[in-house]
Design a protein around this motif. Structure first.
Motif: not given
Length: 258
Positions: A118-122
């Motif tokens: 999982v990659l979280g970002s803007f």
């Protein structure tokens, strides 16, 4: 006075704010060129690739080689491609970041139940539904990363919520912090700066954020200069445990250090 061989410059809040060039920024960049310093631009913007800043800054007389540009998006893409090859990444982020990841051969999935990473970002479209799906994707011990910790982003009209705000929501529902933040000031970001091939003790890091730009330079054993044209003001500086080596009103004052 140190004779610098190289400089690492933040972009948003240091050279530009929103779509506007900050006063004196071009003068500061030219001072580096006159001093013979090599230059690397390093932005925590997770929505832009290496080509963007050349297109943005060239009209102002600042020539930018894409090979001398890093963003939290490109650093994240390189890291995931190298450490999780063939694994499906569930992204909470925008279309531009999605394109950068895909170009780096990172496999993406829109199915939270199929997530290996999982990659979280803007994400401008972040919603309750997004957070619910992120919670599903983060079940178990799936690796969890963030592109950058910036809670806000400076724009022409002030500030907007950034990746750090979205990651905080994901952390809250998942009950755990990301395993790593891949942009500044992480060890991953510090390693990416090796492409500059300069003596760290003769390298100057310039930026407007204490917790990313200045912390990164301190971690890498480089000289640091805080500019007061972005997020950090003198009150925030006085209250912080992170100390820059120099404080400049703007990038225009960079020549005083060269």
């Amino acid at each position: 006075m140190i004779e610098y061989e190289a400089a690492i410059l933040d972009v948003d809040g240091t050279i530009v704010r929103g779509d506007e060039l900050l006063p004196g920024a071009a003068d500061g960049v030219r001072a580096l060129e006159t001093a013979g310093c090599s230059r690397l631009l390093f932005s925590n913007n997770p929505t832009r690739g290496s080509d963007h800043y050349g297109e943005k800054l060239t009209p102002y007389g600042i020539d930018v080689d894409p090979d001398t540009v890093l963003t939290s998006a490109t650093v994240s893409a390189e890291y995931l491609a190298a450490t999780h090859p063939g694994e499906r990444v569930y992204l909470v982020g925008g279309e531009r970041l999605e394109a950068i990841l895909t170009a780096a051969a990172v496999e993406l999935t829109s199915d939270p139940d199929a997530a290996d990473v999982v990659l979280g970002s803007f994400d401008r479209n972040f919603s309750f539904g997004t957070l619910w799906e992120a919670l599903r994707a983060l079940e178990g011990d799936v690796p969890f990363y963030g592109t950058d910790p910036d809670a806000t982003i400076p724009i022409n009209e002030g500030e907007i919520p950034g990746s750090g705000a979205i990651l905080a929501a994901m952390e809250a529902v998942a009950g755990r912090e990301p395993d790593a933040i891949l942009g500044k000031p992480s060890s991953v970001a510090a390693a990416a700066m090796d492409r500059l091939d300069a003596d760290p003790t003769k390298t100057l890091v310039v930026g407007d954020r204490l917790d990313t730009d200045i912390a990164l330079g301190n971690r890498a054993g480089m000289e640091t200069a805080l500019v007061l044209t972005g997020i950090t003001d003198r009150a925030a500086l006085a209250a912080s445990d992170i100390e820059p080596d120099h404080v400049l009103e703007s990038l225009a004052a960079l020549e005083t250090l060269l």
